[in-house]
Design a protein around this motif. Structure first.
Motif, PDB file in Angstrom:
ATOM      1  N   SER A  29       0.829  -1.193   0.000  1.00 22.81           N
ATOM      2  CA  SER A  29       0.000   0.000   0.000  1.00 22.81           C
ATOM      3  C   SER A  29       0.863   1.241   0.000  1.00 22.81           C
ATOM      4  CB  SER A  29      -0.975   0.006   1.175  1.00 22.81           C
ATOM      5  OG  SER A  29      -0.299  -0.327   2.347  1.00 22.81           O
ATOM      6  N   GLY A  30       0.280   2.309  -0.543  1.00 19.43           N
ATOM      7  CA  GLY A  30       1.009   3.573  -0.702  1.00 19.43           C
ATOM      8  C   GLY A  30       1.291   4.220   0.644  1.00 19.43           C
TER       9      GLY A  30
ATOM     10  N   PRO B 209      -3.333   4.241  -1.119  1.00 18.63           N
ATOM     11  CA  PRO B 209      -4.146   3.198  -1.719  1.00 18.63           C
ATOM     12  C   PRO B 209      -3.512   1.814  -1.568  1.00 18.63           C
ATOM     13  CG  PRO B 209      -3.696   4.976  -3.274  1.00 18.63           C
ATOM     14  CD  PRO B 209      -2.858   5.231  -2.083  1.00 18.63           C
TER      15      PRO B 209
ATOM     16  N   ALA C 128      -4.882  -0.080  -8.113  1.00 23.19           N
ATOM     17  CA  ALA C 128      -4.742   0.668  -6.869  1.00 23.19           C
ATOM     18  C   ALA C 128      -6.136   1.013  -6.375  1.00 23.19           C
ATOM     19  CB  ALA C 128      -3.927   1.935  -7.099  1.00 23.19           C
ATOM     20  N   ILE C 129      -6.405   0.684  -5.116  1.00 22.14           N
ATOM     21  CA  ILE C 129      -7.729   0.907  -4.543  1.00 22.14           C
ATOM     22  C   ILE C 129      -7.584   1.842  -3.350  1.00 22.14           C
ATOM     23  CG2 ILE C 129      -9.761  -0.219  -3.553  1.00 22.14           C
ATOM     24  CD1 ILE C 129      -8.750  -2.825  -4.792  1.00 22.14           C
ATOM     25  N   GLY C 130      -8.225   2.992  -3.425  1.00 21.79           N
ATOM     26  CA  GLY C 130      -8.147   3.972  -2.343  1.00 21.79           C
ATOM     27  C   GLY C 130      -8.561   3.371  -1.008  1.00 21.79           C
ATOM     28  N   LYS C 131      -8.067   3.985   0.056  1.00 19.66           N
ATOM     29  CA  LYS C 131      -8.289   3.461   1.399  1.00 19.66           C
ATOM     30  C   LYS C 131      -9.777   3.267   1.694  1.00 19.66           C
ATOM     31  CE  LYS C 131      -8.127   5.803   5.245  1.00 19.66           C
ATOM     32  NZ  LYS C 131      -7.736   6.819   6.212  1.00 19.66           N
TER      33      LYS C 131
END
Ligand SMILES: Nc1nc2c(ncn2[C@@H]2O[C@H](COP(=O)(O)OP(=O)(O)OP(=O)(O)O)[C@@H](O)[C@H]2O)c(=O)[nH]1
Ligand SMILES: [Mg+2]
Lengths: 560, 78
Positions: free
Chosen positions: B45-46, B51, B62-65
């Motif tokens: 995760s970033g 994400p 990439a999936i946002g929090k």
């Protein structure tokens, strides 16, 4: 006959379009490059058809403006070339089935065939063709492989009714994939590890900082180099002297001669500004941008910036429109079509119109400031970025609604291909030469007329309370506010010959930056967001430019 | 046992069990192949709660929090 190129984002539709029509369109390694459709003609033997490059869509149930445009196009097509990414068959087939439901004749281009081979994905093309009931042709858009076969099979395009619920659709896709696809399992390659390094926190932050420094350094370095060592000497020694001599010999002293070669001379500044001053930075910027776009780094950068951007009410994906806005504000505005909500688009566009200088303006600002002081240049950019962040946060509070989550496909790294980078740079250059340069010359002409006729003196008197009292600039600087309406960089170049102090230079640059983006932006704003929004932006940019410039002027006089 | 995708360990594989949240975010996820029954692997995760990046059908997404909290998965034994 109208043929639509449809498929998921980033599968190579635009490259294919360029191949089929010979018309260059922008193709980049991130989803959401094409945000508007583009028409061209395909001529092949007896076949002559209109080809339309459509924005990428994951489904026909649109989730953003670009997808909406794609869905509207479906009704207009006679044939669809469904471009699919052979390396991600499963996800791509979903749109294929949805398109089949539309009962529109279809051919499938199984693109990125080279990458599929490379990644150990084998697809039984005949079997896939049998299962889908429409022709399937493997292609490599970038090399042209398979394109002839694809075109030859367009007449065989068929419509094949498929109908199913969401779940049935997925199980059908599962069936198809199981029957046609074989995977050779490969271990994590070095490339993949490098790919992931740009997203993981420990390595991603240094990578982003290095990328930003290298990119900025390259733009400024290449731009300055081109200007100082090539273009400036070229124009100063080879072009301007003969022009001056010729005009002096032919045109008698007086109004017309001054218009041509005097202060704001159309034949001197009208050529020098667009070609020797702005052009080098424009070239450098688009070269660096093209390389960044084609590598596939931008979605990773978006991922890195997501948390920070959320504070300003937009998700990380907004970094792409912002970056394109550093090239041209209009391109940046259109690119916001990839964002999901109108709210996000409004925030990004407002910030862009205010505080993101386009490449031409960057060139002008560098020319104005960097030769006097690099620190002044850095200061102006710092103010712009702080402004973006703070006003973004304020807009996020003010506007109703919430920020959607970031969700983006992260494409594999691809090595930028020299010819496609060169083509892209040339496309931007061409549109600058054809669309912008005439406007710049026109702007210089207006300036010369105002100056030589004495009108500028009266305008200076009229604008005195703002230009002189508020901003602390000489009265002649009011020409900058008039030219700035025409184009963004003219507001800066107009200050070049004025012999300003460092403080005045900084204030002038800041006002020019925040001031009205450029005349051509306003119709785009109206079309995308309505007249009211365009008017609000135009007013806000003027007011904010004066407030920012005035505050800086006061601050400088108090503290220096 | 179900865990949030957000909390899944880096490098772990899991099956998607449930996706909570509104129709529009479900739809966006599905369109990228993030759907119930699908096997995914968390790549990482970033920074600063950034994400979540997962690998699905050999694509990285990439999936946002916010969304990653609403995707419930069951970890697969390694
Ligand atoms: N190796 C390889 N790369 C390809 C191929 N086709 C396209 N590409 C690359 O894939 C990327 C995406 O290509 P585009 O043509 O911009 O994709 P698009 O489908 O138009 O994308 P959107 O406009 O975002 O929907 C570019 O970097 C291309 O150079 C191919 O067959 N093989
Ligand atoms: Mg495209």
């Amino acid at each position: 006959m109208k043929i639509l190129l449809m498929g998921n984002p980033n599968v190579g539709k635009s490259v294919l379009f360029s191949r089929l029509t010979g018309i260059n369109v922008v193709a980049s390694n991130y989803p959401g490059t094409t945000v508007t459709f583009r028409k061209g003609t395909l001529k092949f033997g007896s076949l002559s058809a209109q080809i339309i490059d459509v924005p990428g869509a994951y489904t026909l149930d649109p989730t953003n403006k670009a997808e909406e445009i794609a869905v509207e196009m479906v009704k207009e097509g006679d044939v669809v070339i469904n471009v699919i990414d052979a390396t991600h068959l499963e996800r791509n087939l979903r749109l294929t089935l949805e398109l089949l439901e539309q009962e529109i004749p279809m051919v499938v281009a199984l693109n990125l065939w080279d990458e599929a081979k490379h990644k150990g994905v084998t697809i039984d093309v005949e079997k896939l063709e049998e299962l889908l009931g429409v022709p399937v042709v493997p292609t490599v858009a970038v090399t042209g492989e398979g394109i002839k076969e694809l075109v030859l099979r367009i007449p065989e395009s068929r419509s094949q009714l498929y109908q199913g619920t969401e779940d049935e659709r997925w199980s059908e896709i599962g069936n198809i994939v199981r029957q046609v696809q074989t995977l050779t399992h490969r271990h994590h390659t070095l490339r993949e590890r490098i790919e992931d390094a740009a997203i993981l926190p420990s390595t991603g932050i240094p990578v982003a900082i290095i990328a930003a420094l290298v990119a900025f350094g390259a733009v400024i370095g290449i731009g300055m180099g081109l200007r100082q060592f090539i273009l400036l000497p070229f124009f100063e020694t080879l072009i301007f002297p003969p022009i001056r001599d010729a005009v002096t010999a032919v045109v008698p002293e007086g109004f017309i001669r001054e218009i041509l070669i005097g202060h704001f001379g159309v034949l001197i500044d009208g050529i020098g500004w667009p070609l020797a001053l702005v052009l080098p930075y424009l070239l450098a910027f688009y070269l660096v941008l093209a390389i960044l776009e084609d590598t596939g780094y931008l979605p990773r950068l978006a991922c890195m910036l997501d948390t920070l951007f959320h504070k300003s009410g937009v998700h990380g994906g907004a970094v792409i429109p912002f970056l394109l806005g550093f090239g041209c504000t209009i391109g940046g505005i259109l690119s916001t079509r990839m964002l999901e909500t109108r709210r996000e688009r409004i925030i990004v566009v407002a910030l862009m119109c205010l505080a993101i200088p386009c490449a031409a303006q960057t060139g002008a600002i560098i020319a104005l400031l960097a030769e006097k002081s690099i620190a002044a240049l850095a200061f102006v950019y710092l103010i712009a970025f702080l402004f973006i962040f703070i006003v973004g946060m304020a807009l996020n509070r003010m506007l109703p609604g919430t920020t959607p989550s970031f969700l983006m496909e992260i494409p594999p790294y691809r090595i930028p291909n020299a010819t496609s980078v060169a083509k892209k740079v040339w496309m931007h250059l061409k549109s600058y030469l054809l669309d912008a340069v005439p406007l710049i010359i026109f702007g210089v002409f207006i300036a010369a007329m105002l100056y030589e006729s004495g009108a500028l003196y009266h305008i200076g008197l009229f604008l005195r309370p703002i230009v002189v009292d508020l901003l602390g600039l000489p009265a002649e600087a009011s020409v900058s506010l008039i030219l700035g309406i025409v184009r963004r960089e003219l507001a800066v170049t107009a200050l070049l010959g004025l012999d300003l102090t460092l403080v005045q230079l900084i204030v002038g640059a800041i006002v020019a930056l925040f001031y009205i983006p450029c005349a051509a932006v306003l119709p785009v704003l109206m079309k995308e967001f309505g007249v009211r929004y365009a008017v609000v932006i135009a007013m806000a940019t003027i007011v904010i430019a004066f407030i920012m410039g005035g505050m800086l002027n006061v601050a400088f006089t108090l503290f220096l | 046992m179900e865990t949030k995708l957000l909390e899944l360990g880096t490098g772990k594989a899991a099956v998607i069990k449930r996706i909570e949240g509104g129709y529009s975010s479900q739809r966006r996820l599905t369109s990228l192949g993030i759907r119930v029954g699908q096997t995914i692997r968390k790549v990482g995760s970033g920074p600063f709660n950034g994400p979540v990046v997962v690998e699905v059908d050999r694509t990285k997404v990439a999936i946002g929090k916010g969304m990653a909290m609403k995707v419930l998965v069951e970890e697969l034994p390694t």
